[in-house]
Write a protein that holds these residues in place. Structure first.
Motif, PDB file in Angstrom:
ATOM      1  N   LEU A  34      37.150  31.221  78.303  1.00  0.00           N
ATOM      2  CA  LEU A  34      37.933  31.583  77.121  1.00  0.00           C
ATOM      3  C   LEU A  34      37.161  31.103  75.898  1.00  0.00           C
ATOM      4  O   LEU A  34      36.944  29.903  75.720  1.00  0.00           O
ATOM      5  N   LEU A  35      36.720  32.063  75.068  1.00  0.00           N
ATOM      6  CA  LEU A  35      35.856  31.742  73.933  1.00  0.00           C
ATOM      7  C   LEU A  35      36.495  32.179  72.620  1.00  0.00           C
ATOM      8  O   LEU A  35      37.287  33.112  72.567  1.00  0.00           O
ATOM      9  N   GLY A  36      36.100  31.491  71.573  1.00  0.00           N
ATOM     10  CA  GLY A  36      36.549  31.832  70.228  1.00  0.00           C
ATOM     11  C   GLY A  36      36.140  30.731  69.274  1.00  0.00           C
ATOM     12  O   GLY A  36      35.938  29.581  69.682  1.00  0.00           O
ATOM     13  N   GLU A  37      36.002  31.077  67.989  1.00  0.00           N
ATOM     14  CA  GLU A  37      35.688  30.065  66.994  1.00  0.00           C
ATOM     15  C   GLU A  37      36.854  29.101  66.838  1.00  0.00           C
ATOM     16  O   GLU A  37      37.962  29.347  67.334  1.00  0.00           O
ATOM     17  N   ASN A  38      36.622  27.989  66.153  1.00  0.00           N
ATOM     18  CA  ASN A  38      37.714  27.075  65.839  1.00  0.00           C
ATOM     19  C   ASN A  38      38.789  27.820  65.056  1.00  0.00           C
ATOM     20  O   ASN A  38      38.484  28.520  64.091  1.00  0.00           O
ATOM     21  N   ILE A 208      28.375  29.722  85.382  1.00  0.00           N
ATOM     22  CA  ILE A 208      29.599  29.381  86.099  1.00  0.00           C
ATOM     23  C   ILE A 208      30.701  30.435  85.987  1.00  0.00           C
ATOM     24  O   ILE A 208      31.596  30.494  86.817  1.00  0.00           O
ATOM     25  N   GLY A 209      30.645  31.299  84.960  1.00  0.00           N
ATOM     26  CA  GLY A 209      31.759  32.206  84.692  1.00  0.00           C
ATOM     27  C   GLY A 209      31.703  33.498  85.485  1.00  0.00           C
ATOM     28  O   GLY A 209      30.634  33.994  85.847  1.00  0.00           O
ATOM     29  N   ASP A 210      32.882  34.050  85.760  1.00  0.00           N
ATOM     30  CA  ASP A 210      33.012  35.392  86.338  1.00  0.00           C
ATOM     31  C   ASP A 210      33.349  36.408  85.246  1.00  0.00           C
ATOM     32  O   ASP A 210      32.727  37.458  85.153  1.00  0.00           O
ATOM     33  N   ARG A 211      34.355  36.076  84.439  1.00  0.00           N
ATOM     34  CA  ARG A 211      34.696  36.910  83.282  1.00  0.00           C
ATOM     35  C   ARG A 211      34.825  36.020  82.051  1.00  0.00           C
ATOM     36  O   ARG A 211      34.987  34.805  82.160  1.00  0.00           O
ATOM     37  N   VAL A 212      34.743  36.656  80.883  1.00  0.00           N
ATOM     38  CA  VAL A 212      34.900  35.931  79.632  1.00  0.00           C
ATOM     39  C   VAL A 212      35.809  36.742  78.718  1.00  0.00           C
ATOM     40  O   VAL A 212      35.618  37.953  78.550  1.00  0.00           O
ATOM     41  N   THR A 213      36.823  36.086  78.154  1.00  0.00           N
ATOM     42  CA  THR A 213      37.720  36.712  77.183  1.00  0.00           C
ATOM     43  C   THR A 213      37.470  36.083  75.819  1.00  0.00           C
ATOM     44  O   THR A 213      37.376  34.865  75.694  1.00  0.00           O
ATOM     45  N   LEU A 214      37.381  36.931  74.794  1.00  0.00           N
ATOM     46  CA  LEU A 214      37.088  36.496  73.434  1.00  0.00           C
ATOM     47  C   LEU A 214      38.329  36.614  72.564  1.00  0.00           C
ATOM     48  O   LEU A 214      38.984  37.669  72.542  1.00  0.00           O
ATOM     49  N   LEU A 215      38.657  35.536  71.853  1.00  0.00           N
ATOM     50  CA  LEU A 215      39.742  35.534  70.889  1.00  0.00           C
ATOM     51  C   LEU A 215      39.177  35.446  69.476  1.00  0.00           C
ATOM     52  O   LEU A 215      38.168  34.781  69.245  1.00  0.00           O
TER      53      LEU A 215
END
Length: 350
Positions: A34-38, A208-215
């Motif tokens: 789970l990725l996203g800026e602060n 390590i990741g399988d999928r990545v979701t961006l917020l």
């Protein structure tokens, strides 16, 4: 059928929207980054999933049914565990005592005597499952940060966690400890345990990741295959604009001498160290684990004793025998373990 599905999640604080229709799902045995800026909404989404905050609208599906997670206890009963960047362990308790903290096992229902033998056996089983033969009777304060993180994961296994949320898990780990952590995650993934993995280190997602979701701005922007999505796509979707240069050149004008260290030798060290840092400059000090980087900083700040050498601040020699001397000379030190060495946790901010 996914293990977890968060659908159209909304949340606002004091009328200010923080999450606006976020969708997120995790399959059993998957590591979903789970990725996203602060400020993108990652922490709020996780706090809703773990019962710290309650959603304003939307649905949470768990193993094919709609559930309400109103408290952390609700999340724990479902099998959701969280490992925060600041580890939640009691340093002076043993490994097995930390694993069962808050859910101690009694010998009988009617007597307040703990079944320590069972708890030790169960602790050993969980640690072996992780491939980590830690001593269950070792006090946690005697373990390294990487080993303490393994204890946190084992604590989740003791609670029969099906989904483990990891918040910046490698922030304080060495390369060897990071690889140890990834090996542990791989072993648990093979047994069907799912992970939500929050990080700012994009290179870790490939490993390590399988999928990545961006917020971004409280909204779900995209979900990608972690192994195939280009890095520039992740960055551009996170920040909402096209990046012309990943590492743009910056002009730097060196100032006057700020800190000079001449032949500084710590007590017990084999070699002396010399360097100069100039005003307006960021000077990096690199080395393998055990090379003495942290110890050098502690010696300059007066925490560790020095056998020989000189320290100059803005051209003037200073004699630093304690942190108070360093502070008077205008030197500040942000410690490696800020919670234990850098802050008084029971004191107010002012």
């Amino acid at each position: 059928m996914p293990l977890l599905r968060m659908q159209n999640i909304h949340k606002a604080f004091a009328g200010n929207p923080v999450l606006c229709g976020v969708n997120f799902e995790v399959a059993a045995g998957e590591v979903h980054a789970l990725l996203g800026e602060n400020g993108a909404g990652k922490s709020t989404l996780i706090k809703i999933l773990t019962g710290v905050h309650q959603k304003d609208a939307g649905e949470i599906w768990w193993e094919g049914r709609v559930v309400e997670i109103n408290t952390p206890v609700d999340a724990m009963r479902l099998g959701i565990a969280t490992i925060y960047q600041e580890l939640n362990l009691v340093p002076h308790l043993t490994v097995y005592e930390n694993l069962f903290l808050g859910q101690e096992v009694r010998r009988t229902k009617h007597l307040p005597f703990l079944n320590k033998a069972y708890m030790r056996r169960r602790a050993i089983e969980c640690l072996r499952l992780l491939g980590q033969p830690l001593d269950p009777d070792a006090p946690v304060y005697a373990l390294g940060i990487g080993q303490q993180q393994i204890v946190e994961i084992a604590k989740a296994l003791v609670r029969d966690a099906k989904l483990i949320i990891m918040d910046e898990p490698t922030a304080s780990l060495s390369e060897a400890e990071v690889e140890q952590l990834f090996t542990t995650i791989d072993a648990l993934r093979a047994k069907g345990v799912a992970f939500v993995y929050i990080t700012h280190r994009l290179e870790e997602i490939r490993r390590i990741g399988d999928r990545v979701t961006l917020l971004r701005d409280g909204q779900t922007i995209a979900t990608h295959d972690a192994k195939r999505v280009p890095t520039h796509t992740i960055i551009e979707q996170m920040v909402g604009r096209k990046l012309e240069e990943k590492f743009p050149k910056k002009r730097f004008i060196r100032g006057a001498e700020g800190l000079r260290v001449e032949n500084l030798k710590r007590k017990g060290a084999q070699h002396a160290v010399s360097f100069v840092a100039y005003q307006g400059e960021i000077l990096g000090i690199a080395g393998l684990v055990g090379a003495g980087r942290t110890e050098l900083a502690r010696a300059i700040f007066g925490v560790d004793p020095v056998e020989s050498g000189k320290i100059f601040v803005f051209g003037q020699e200073v004699h630093i025998r304690s942190p108070a001397d360093a502070i008077r000379a205008g030197i500040a030190f942000i410690t490696e373990d800020r919670k234990r060495e850098g802050l008084f946790m029971d004191q107010p901010l002012p």
